[in-house]
Design an enzyme around this catalytic site. Structure first.
Site, short mmCIF file in Angstrom:
data_model
loop_
_atom_site.label_atom_id
_atom_site.label_comp_id
_atom_site.label_asym_id
_atom_site.label_seq_id
_atom_site.Cartn_x
_atom_site.Cartn_y
_atom_site.Cartn_z
N SER A 248 0.82 -1.20 0.00
CA SER A 248 0.00 0.00 0.00
C SER A 248 0.86 1.26 0.00
CB SER A 248 -0.96 -0.05 1.19
OG SER A 248 -1.96 0.91 1.03
N ASP A 479 -9.57 -4.15 -5.24
CA ASP A 479 -8.97 -3.46 -4.10
C ASP A 479 -9.72 -2.16 -3.84
OD1 ASP A 479 -7.30 -2.06 -2.28
OD2 ASP A 479 -5.55 -3.16 -3.00
N HIS A 507 -7.81 -5.62 -0.01
CA HIS A 507 -6.65 -4.75 -0.15
C HIS A 507 -5.36 -5.55 -0.11
CE1 HIS A 507 -4.19 -1.26 -0.01
NE2 HIS A 507 -3.91 -1.30 1.28
#
Length: 539
Positions: A248, A479, A507
């Protein structure tokens, strides 16, 4: 609801789930206050707090170990020792994990001045004879603890990665063990993260609290400075190239590293990619649209299952859930301990659960049935607490403040006004009408850097890597936090990169697909680049 890039993985235990010495010259950080202490014998005058009304001078690019002033940092010996016991890991054997600190300059433009101590953890390679070097990991955020990611997620690296690498975690500036930022007391934080009436002073409350306690550190907590810290760590570990797994927000950190140090890029995997060329406002609009899609997918899937409090019409299920959550603004729920479940807290709990993908949907159905059918909000608030970093005793960690401070240090201070603001709000409403309706301004300005006391020269821009080594970018089609389109854009920007795709909700991909893990392991351990167009199913 604050939908941070990877706040759903910030608690170190959750970050783990997503993955299924000598010192240099200068002073050190006071761990309790997060304040850098002055150098004992600085080569140049110690850095002074940046004036609140004057932008800090842009830091020139360092030349790394070739710069004589930085050589003591690159050449330091890391003194690894057994980690102090972590009370949050009662079910984890920490005996294999080692901890240490790394000394880095507070300001790379003044390396003889104040310093910071970067917290580290590592699991030594299980098969030393086949050891490649170190693999640095970052769980996302900004605000996630790499130290906790390693301490609490040891088993997630079992197999090829642990066999061949020392797994090394570090806490970026402002996070947990590295000049931690904790700007509000727990009582004030309770109100700050759950209020349904943020008002004009919501952002100022945090900005003033951070400025009062950490004015000297705040100008230097940017991602680019952390990328420089990461290169000092690489050098101190004795690795000629950086091997890295970033999730991320960790993909942004990795991207800036390739920009700063292209000749030191080894094998980088960037999973759950962000788009560094996008402004914060546009980023938030696109992210809210991702959560809108995932929210509707969950609601439609819920219908026909037991329990499901969303009725029998798939087309109306999402609206019913949104109406319930928005309705808590006027009629909040309470918990057995007397706490209030506001609409803001409820939205936070629901959307944070979408990070986990379809495997988390059963739990969310049960939580919503308890809230909507029984009128009890205990489990819903538990979800929000986990996302916000609140423990069972009511204490908060550093992730929320680090998230704001790092974003604002990264240049997220520009904001639309007037007609541009109205256009942005209109675009938000068109793309995410359900999840942004509760508080659209908070959704648009997340975090709210409009009155942050420090300004940065950093601006959104495409990151093009001049590194000779290929980079693997990983994206997931469903996501909600880092939409798949961002992975496509980052791959194109970097140039010498290949996109590895997971089909499915949730995610990041590494912890959700054996196919992805196999490809990532082959790349990190053997340098085998996935074939272009490779797509993997979710487990």
């Amino acid at each position: 609801m604050i939908t941070r890039l990877s706040r759903g993985v910030l608690p170190a235990a959750v970050a783990a789930a997503l993955l299924a010495g000598c010192t240099g010259s200068g002073g050190s950080t006071d761990a309790a206050s997060g304040t850098p202490s002055p150098a004992a014998t600085p080569a140049t005058p110690s850095a002074s707090p940046t004036a609140l009304t004057t932008p800090p001078t842009p830091t020139p690019k360092p030349t790394g170990a070739a710069d004589p002033a930085l050589q003591p940092f690159y050449g330091q010996q890391i003194a690894w020792a057994a980690c102090a016991d972590d009370p949050a890991t009662t079910k984890t054997d920490e005996s294999a994990v080692q901890c240490a600190t790394l000394k880095v300059p507070l300001d790379y433009a003044n390396p003889g001045g104040d310093t910071l101590d970067v917290a580290l953890s590592r699991i030594p390679a299980a098969k030393p004879d086949g050891r490649i070097g170190s693999l640095l990991v970052n769980p996302g955020g900004p605000g996630g603890s790499g130290v906790g990611m390693v301490q609490r997620g040891q088993k997630d690296y079992d197999g090829p990665l642990h066999d061949r690498f020392d797994i090394v975690g570090f806490d970026p500036r402002g996070v947990r063990g590295t000049s931690p930022l904790n700007c509000l007391d727990d009582k004030a934080r309770d109100g700050w993260v759950t209020t349904d009436e943020p008002g004009a002073e919501h952002g100022r409350l945090l900005a003033d609290g951070c400025q009062a306690k950490y004015a000297k550190v705040l100008p230097f907590v940017s991602t680019r400075n952390t990328a420089r810290d990461m290169d000092v760590l690489r050098g101190a570990l004795g690795d000629p190239k950086l091997n890295y797994l970033g999730l991320s927000y960790g993909t942004y950190l990795g991207s800036l590293y390739t920009e700063e140090f292209p000749d030191r890029v080894g094998r980088l995997v960037l999973d759950g990619a962000t788009d560094p060329s996008t402004s914060l406002v546009q980023h938030n609009i696109e992210q809210q649209a991702g959560f809108e899609r995932a929210f509707k997918a969950f609601a439609a899937d819920c219908v026909g299952k037991d329990p499901c409090p969303l009725g029998k019409d798939r087309d109306k299920a999402a609206q019913k859930l949104a109406d319930f959550l928005d309705g808590l603004k006027e009629k909040p729920l309470t918990t057995a301990k007397g706490r209030t479940v506001t609409a803001n807290a409820a939205w936070t709990g629901v959307l944070s659960n979408l990070y986990g993908g379809e495997k988390s949907w059963t739990n969310l159905r049960n939580v919503l049935a308890w809230a909507m059918q029984r009128g009890k909000g205990d489990y819903l608030l538990d979800l929000a607490d986990g996302y916000n970093g609140r423990d069972d005793e009511g204490h908060y960690g550093t992730s929320a403040d680090a998230y704001v401070a790092i974003h604002c240090a990264d240049g997220a201070t520009g904001a639309p006004t007037g007609d541009q603001l109205q256009a942005a709000l209109g675009e938000l409403a068109a793309n995410a009408p359900l999840v942004s309706k509760h508080e659209p301004t908070m959704a648009l300005f997340d975090p709210d850097c409009r009155i942050w006391p420090f300004r940065s020269a950093e601006q959104p821009h495409p990151v093009k890597s001049a590194a000779a080594a290929p980079i693997v970018v990983v994206g997931s089609t469903g996501d909600p936090a880092t939409p798949y389109a961002w992975a496509e854009k980052l791959t194109a920007q970097l140039g010498n990169a290949v996109l590895l795709t997971r089909e499915g909700e949730g995610h990041t991909a590494y912890g959700k697909s054996a196919c992805i893990r196999t490809a990532v392991h082959a790349f990190l351990t053997d340098g085998t680049v996935p074939a272009a167009g490779t797509r993997c199913p979710t487990d």
